[in-house]
Design an enzyme around this catalytic site. Structure first.
Site, short mmCIF file in Angstrom:
data_model
loop_
_atom_site.label_atom_id
_atom_site.label_comp_id
_atom_site.label_asym_id
_atom_site.label_seq_id
_atom_site.Cartn_x
_atom_site.Cartn_y
_atom_site.Cartn_z
N ASP A 1 -9.02 -2.22 5.54
CA ASP A 1 -8.27 -2.86 4.48
C ASP A 1 -6.88 -2.23 4.48
OD1 ASP A 1 -7.74 -4.34 2.07
OD2 ASP A 1 -8.08 -2.48 0.97
N ASP B 1 -4.19 -2.28 1.35
CA ASP B 1 -3.78 -1.70 0.07
C ASP B 1 -4.82 -0.71 -0.43
OD1 ASP B 1 -1.31 -3.20 -0.38
OD2 ASP B 1 -2.62 -4.94 -0.50
#
Length: 224
Positions: free
Chosen positions: A11, A13
């Site tokens: 991922d 963020d």
């Protein structure tokens, strides 16, 4: 579970760039001005890990389509300014990336424009260039498995041979739905107990990630 990972899906963020705090702060301010006052904890619970489209849909359902459009414009502008003013890589992630030899990619709920901006600002874009996937490319964002499956398929790796690195509740749910072991980083905004679940190992320091990847095939789903 697997014997050895063939692909690590990150991922963005909160995992690669320390942007979740910025996003929460901006969302609290923008939504309050639009007439939906939420606490930081409420924003984390509702929106962290979700795609831009999913967040806009939720805001539209609460405040109407005009407010959703206004949120899009205001959030994007204010988030960009806040990123430029102080975004950094997640603590320890550069050291971890330098030690990881398994192929990697990024699969994020953010748009490609946002990913170029945040990863570029943190000096990480070139590490993943050509292997960056956005929720805008699939029909359903997290917690659906579509994005992780799309990333794996695009790179020719079976889902069971992938390991996902996530930091949000929706992201860990997506990894489980995709049938991928998940290493869940609890050093950010989401509490460890909200990340824990089957096939998931929760950890608190990015410097531990290379060692955890080596043991991914025998990961203990309990929180350390």
């Amino acid at each position: 579970m697997i014997n050895k990972a063939e692909l690590v899906i990150f991922d963005c963020d909160g995992v690669l760039v320390d942007s979740e705090r910025i996003a929460v702060r901006v969302n609290v301010a923008v939504l309050a001005r639009l007439g939906w006052p939420l606490t930081a904890d409420e924003v984390i619970e509702r929106f962290i890990g979700r795609s831009h489209a999913a967040i806009a849909e939720s805001i539209g359902a609460q405040l109407g389509p005009a407010a959703a459009a206004a949120w899009t414009e205001r959030f994007e502008a204010e988030h960009r300014l806040a990123v430029d003013a102080g975004l950094t890589a997640v603590d320890g992630v550069v050291e971890a990336l330098d030690r990881i030899t398994t192929p990697t990619c990024v699969a994020s709920s953010g748009t490609h424009e946002k990913l170029r901006h945040t990863l570029g600002h943190a000096g990480l874009y070139e590490r993943f260039a050509g292997r960056i996937f956005s929720a805008t490319e699939v029909a359903r964002g997290k917690p659906a498995p579509d994005l992780f499956l799309h990333a794996a398929n695009s790179l020719g790796v079976p889902p069971a041979a992938c390991v996902v690195v996530e930091d949000s509740r929706y992201g860990t749910q997506a990894a489980r739905a995709a049938g991928m072991p998940c290493l869940a980083y609890a050093g950010g905004l989401t509490a460890a107990d909200r990340l824990a679940g089957p096939g998931t190992t929760v950890f608190h320091d990015m410097r531990d990630l290379p060692g955890l990847l080596e043991r991914a095939g025998a990961a203990d789903p309990a929180v350390p």
